[in-house]
Scaffold this active site. Structure first.
Site, PDB file in Angstrom:
ATOM      1  N   LYS A  79       0.863  -1.191   0.000  1.00  0.00           N
ATOM      2  CA  LYS A  79       0.000   0.000   0.000  1.00  0.00           C
ATOM      3  C   LYS A  79       0.896   1.236   0.000  1.00  0.00           C
ATOM      4  O   LYS A  79       1.928   1.256   0.678  1.00  0.00           O
ATOM      5  CB  LYS A  79      -0.887  -0.019   1.241  1.00  0.00           C
ATOM      6  CG  LYS A  79      -1.972   1.060   1.274  1.00  0.00           C
ATOM      7  CD  LYS A  79      -2.829   0.916   2.549  1.00  0.00           C
ATOM      8  CE  LYS A  79      -3.939   1.953   2.609  1.00  0.00           C
ATOM      9  NZ  LYS A  79      -4.771   1.803   3.822  1.00  0.00           N
ATOM     10  N   SER A 154      -9.711   1.824   3.058  1.00  0.00           N
ATOM     11  CA  SER A 154      -8.849   2.563   2.161  1.00  0.00           C
ATOM     12  C   SER A 154      -7.826   1.687   1.427  1.00  0.00           C
ATOM     13  O   SER A 154      -7.233   2.142   0.446  1.00  0.00           O
ATOM     14  CB  SER A 154      -8.092   3.629   2.950  1.00  0.00           C
ATOM     15  OG  SER A 154      -7.226   3.014   3.889  1.00  0.00           O
ATOM     16  N   SER A 178      -9.798  -0.426   7.340  1.00  0.00           N
ATOM     17  CA  SER A 178      -9.234  -0.257   5.996  1.00  0.00           C
ATOM     18  C   SER A 178      -8.540  -1.474   5.409  1.00  0.00           C
ATOM     19  O   SER A 178      -8.195  -1.468   4.228  1.00  0.00           O
ATOM     20  CB  SER A 178      -8.252   0.911   5.984  1.00  0.00           C
ATOM     21  OG  SER A 178      -8.951   2.127   5.927  1.00  0.00           O
TER      22      SER A 178
END
Lengths: 491, 507
Positions: A79, A154, A178
């Site tokens: 990420k 997210s 997330s």
């Protein structure tokens, strides 16, 4: 080589000598080329860098031996809020569009030490603020099961990429759900560890007291293998701890009857009228499956959980308002192009132009709740609520419950744009996951069904602090009793 | 606290700088109330939250890393040595050390503040209370002390401004006094003693110019007899003891002038301008920042247990007050001499080294006189430090010993000392005495001869003396010393002169 590989199978083939890290990298890069664009899952895919990383892995295997490297030859996607030295780390934001990390996050170092290698960096909601991955400055990520739908957020890039088999594992970060919510939306496994288990050094902070890095994988066993590497005390993170019950993969192997005799708690608050009926159907079936696997079901209550979203949006935004203050255009990152402005204007313009709408909204909210005269009414009170929620969970576990079972999200994946105009509805996406962060507990999302439209539904298991073993063993037992994790999107 | 500086604006039309009589009438009518905040840079090798060096004077931005530059994703790790230093301070001022204290973020935007917040302690500092005793015997209570990180420095040049972050993250303790001080002299005395203390503790080098010891003053005045405090102003940018006193004096007069004219003192932050000797408003209370403090989530609460406190207590050196008491007893010094000598630990060590070198050839009081007058004067004028001064304790001891043994006179010694200060100690006082033939003449027959020559050469003065003008005795002493180049033993000159003059009177 096909890329329908698991972490475990890669390690086994590398050890058997039938596969090399470079071959693994090439195969995944080939598949990524065709698919990443459709999903918009990747922010930085540098083939040369990925191949160099694979070479580094091969070198380590040569020096240390694949048998002694728990993740020998395993490619991993990261990420884009986790620092990898020499590579861009944008956090999905214009304000860090050209920021190149100057050091490696602790998790990156640990993964490489274990024989894994970095394959690329993934799209995300800007500064991890969002539940649909529509808040990225670099465009939304799409759900591999249906490109009209969001992958969750997210860590939407992480979930979409793993679901599309662009890597066997991706790292995500979870501040209010997330990792788990996008894992659930994309039909894969996502684990949020106990706060303090995984070093946050090198994770760009959102809500420092809530953030944890964790793995997104195709199955529970892989999650355990990666967690074994991520877990550990880090002198660079004062909030990290020595995990008292590490050795997850080993624990899985020695507990085949994971749910037998266990008590699974069902918090009533998560099964009320707010639950989407299709999700409700999947969860009822999951509860029945868990029961069939030998667990006792116990209805429990978490009386204060309904305040979790409110408390979370005070605490997380307060911390974020301070954490994001460093993005000021002075030392690095985006700076307004307007020349000759005063210092105050430089700050204002840089931050107005550099941050997206949602981030600005949260910075303002966080600034407000910490303001003189409002602190007690908001921040101090939210922390009291946080304590009450922690006690609710503790009381449930004290009543003889081993793990709690809830939906991961109250709804299945929704369409792009569907909730953009309704931030409150968007925030409620995280209602099932937020309490876990507030209480610092471990939580895992595993696939437990599909909607009529064929979109994945996930269930969440929650355990007491540092009981990742219980969590993984329970999830693994459920996985063995069902077939959902075997489904793959036809992308 | 390192607050940013907004634009300046003047408050009241500026007045003529302080004059003495004005000051005394103001102080007859108004009582100043002063509280001081001092930032001490702790001289640990590394910064508060990262491994960077704290050394002063490195190339700009040389002592930095991703952590003190505030890069994305970094986390602070507390330097344990800083806490030990802070504990030592708290023990020395008899403050209450709290078992649990909490770091907090103080938020504001400024280019020298890389994270957009300073990590400090707010509502739960590591220690509260304690006191400092002034020369006047008055106690100034301390409110609190806390640990925090320093900011960097903005450097304004040509068309651009630059930021040097070498100082960012250097550890500080901020020491806040109660508003117990009632005059500018006590304020200066408090600061000198505090500086002396932190230097003795070896936790801060107390350098005002380099900014390792910085002071802000809170000042209000109230009509004598009134209990309620007046509105206070905070003065920043005080970088010498002299300026601190000047600024406080000016501020008292400024506030008195406002009140005398029926105006109100506004709560403001003032900046002292050393060139004009005036304070100027920097920002008002309304413009003051809302720092939005909240507990630092990246650090656990700081726990200081009893064992750790005891460990640090054992590491405490002799503190200035105790040392001054010992100097009075052990070296038979006055309270004044003892206070001067122990005001700086390096000076005190220097004095004791000279005493040791002299080894009883003269009294310790004489050594003290030399150190506090001749030596201190030259040291101040020439900015010597007492650890590696050009004239060492051996040189000075040797010189004083030469006086004690009667080899040279005190006058020659002073001349020699000045020469050494000017040109360097060369091969030392002994060698200089030999080379320059400065050995004191103690041979009475030689002295007798010189004096007889002097008396014969000044028949007029001699006649006057013999006629009863006793005062001329000194004239003959002076002439004798002059003729001999100051080398004659003054006591013997006195004795012989008296004897010869008495003989001539009788004769």
């Amino acid at each position: 080589m096909t890329v329908n590989l698991t972490v475990k199978s890669i390690v086994e083939q590398i050890r058997a000598g039938s596969l090399t890290p470079t071959a693994v990298a090439e195969a995944y890069l080939q598949r990524t080329k065709n698919i990443a664009q459709k999903l918009n899952s990747h922010l930085h895919l540098d083939e040369a860098a990925a191949l160099a990383e694979a070479k580094g892995s091969a070198q380590r295997i040569k020096e240390i031996g694949a048998d002694r490297l728990p993740l020998a030859g395993v490619p991993i996607l990261i990420k884009d809020n986790i620092c990898v030295r020499g590579s861009k780390t944008t956090c999905g934001s214009k304000i860090l569009e050209n920021y190149v990390a100057t050091y490696d996050a602790t998790v990156i170092r640990r993964l490489r030490d274990a024989g894994a290698f970095v394959l690329g960096k993934l799209n995300m909601d800007e500064f991890a603020m969002g539940s649909s991955n529509e808040n990225s400055a670099f465009g939304p990520v799409r759900n591999p099961w249906n490109l009209d739908y969001v992958p969750g957020g997210s860590s939407g890039g992480s979930a979409a990429a793993v679901a599309a088999r662009l890597a066997p594992v991706a790292l995500g970060s979870d501040t209010g759900g997330s990792i788990r919510q996008p894992a659930s939306f994309c039909g894969i496994v996502g684990l949020k560890p106990t706060y303090g288990t995984v070093s946050r050094f090198g994770l760009v902070a959102f809500g420092s007291s809530l953030d944890q890095i964790g793995p997104l994988t195709c199955n529970v066993e892989d999650a355990a293998m990666v967690m074994d590497v991520l877990t550990g005390l880090d002198a660079k993170d004062s909030t990290s701890v020595q995990h008292p019950h590490a050795g997850f993969a080993k624990a899985l192997a020695s507990h085949s009857d994971g749910l037998k005799g266990k008590t699974v708690g069902i918090p009533e608050e998560f099964f009320d009228s707010g639950l989407d009926p299709e999700v409700g159907v999947c969860l009822e079936r999951a509860i029945a499956d868990v029961q069939k696997a030998g667990a006792k079901i116990k209805r429990v209550r978490l009386p204060n959980i309904s305040y979790s979203v409110a408390a979370y949006y005070v605490i997380a935004t307060a911390e974020a308002s301070a954490n994001l203050a460093r993005f000021d255009g002075i030392r690095y990152g985006y700076r307004t192009k307007e020349a000759g402005v005063s210092l105050k204007e430089l700050y204002r313009k840089t931050r107005s132009e550099g941050f997206g709408q949602e981030v600005k909204q949260r910075i303002m909210l966080g600034t407000f709740v910490l303001s003189s005269g409002y602190y007690d009414a908001f921040y101090a009170k939210a922390n009291k609520v946080r304590e009450l929620i922690s006690r609710d969970f503790a009381a449930a576990f004290d009543s003889g419950v081993d793990v709690l079972l809830t939906p991961t999200s109250p709804t299945p994946p929704f369409k792009l744009g569907e909730k953009l105009s309704d931030p409150l509805a968007m925030y409620l996406s995280d209602i099932c996951t937020i309490g876990v962060n507030l209480a610092g507990l471990p939580g895992i999302s595993v696939p437990c069904g599909r909607t009529n439209a064929g979109l994945p539904v996930g269930m969440q298991l929650i355990a007491p602090k540092f009981n990742e073993q219980t969590l993984l063993i329970g999830a693994h037992a459920y996985e063995r009793a069902t077939e959902w994790h075997k489904d793959q999107p036809a992308i | 606290m390192n607050a940013p500086q907004n634009g300046t604006k003047t408050s009241r039309p500026s007045e003529a700088p302080v004059n003495k009589s004005q000051e005394s009438t103001v102080l007859d009518r108004y009582e100043p109330v002063i509280g001081l905040e001092v930032h001490c840079q702790l001289k640990t090798k590394t910064k508060l939250f990262c491994g960077c060096s704290t050394s002063f004077g490195a190339m700009p931005n040389h002592n930095t890393c991703p952590i003190c530059l505030g890069h994305p994703g970094v986390l602070p790790v507390l330097n344990r040595e800083v806490v030990n230093f802070a504990i030592r301070f708290a023990l020395a001022v008899e403050a209450n050390i709290h078992e649990i204290s909490v770091f907090a973020r103080k938020q504001y935007f400024y280019p020298d503040l890389p994270k957009g917040y300073q990590i400090t302690q707010f509502d739960l500092p590591y220690c509260t209370g304690g006191k400092m005793i002034l020369a006047s015997g008055k106690a100034v209570r301390l409110m609190r002390a806390h640990i925090e990180e320093d900011a960097g420095k903005n450097v304004h040049g040509d068309e651009s401004s630059y930021v040097d972050l070498n100082r960012a993250g250097v550890p500080l303790i901020e020491i806040v006094s109660e508003a117990d001080i009632r005059n500018p002299e006590d304020a200066a005395d408090y600061l000198k003693r505090l500086r002396s203390l932190v230097r003795s503790l070896d936790i801060c080098d107390g350098n005002l110019e380099e900014g390792s010891f910085r002071c802000d003053a809170n000042i209000s005045i109230r009509p004598r007899g009134q209990e309620k405090f007046g509105t206070r102003c905070e003065i920043k940018n005080l970088n010498s003891f002299r300026n601190i006193e000047r600024a406080i004096k000016y501020e008292i007069l400024r506030q008195a002038d406002l009140l005398d004219h029926g105006e109100k003192v506004l709560q403001q932050t003032m900046l002292f301008d050393a060139a004009s000797g005036k304070t100027q408003a920097m920002r008002s209370k309304e413009e003051s920042h809302d720092y939005r403090y909240f507990p630092e989530p990246d650090l656990l609460p700081l726990r200081i247990d009893a064992a750790r406190i005891e460990e640090q207590r054992k590491a405490l050196p002799e503190l200035p007050e105790a040392m001054a008491r010992r100097f009075q007893e052990q070296h038979a010094l006055s309270a004044y001499d003892a206070a001067v000598l122990t005001s700086d630990k390096d000076l005190a060590n220097f004095y004791e080294a000279v005493v040791k070198r002299v080894d009883g050839a003269v009294t310790e009081k004489i050594v003290a006189n030399w150190v506090t007058s001749e030596y201190l004067r030259e040291a101040n004028n020439r900015s010597w430090d007492f650890i590696n001064p050009p004239i060492t304790s051996d040189h000075l001891g040797e010189l004083i010993e030469l006086i004690g043994k009667g080899v040279i006179s005190g006058r020659i010694a002073k001349t020699l000392f000045e020469e050494m200060a000017e040109k360097g100690p060369g091969n030392g006082p002994k060698a200089m005495v030999q080379e320059q033939g400065l050995v004191q003449v103690s041979d009475t027959s030689e002295i007798r001869g010189v004096i007889n020559n002097v008396l014969d050469a000044n028949p007029g003065q001699l006649a006057e003396y013999l006629g009863g003008r006793d005062k001329l005795f000194g004239f003959f002493v002076g002439q004798t010393m002059k003729v001999s180049g100051g080398k004659m033993n003054p006591q013997l000159v006195n004795d012989v002169l008296k004897e010869l003059l008495d003989a001539r009177r009788k004769g």
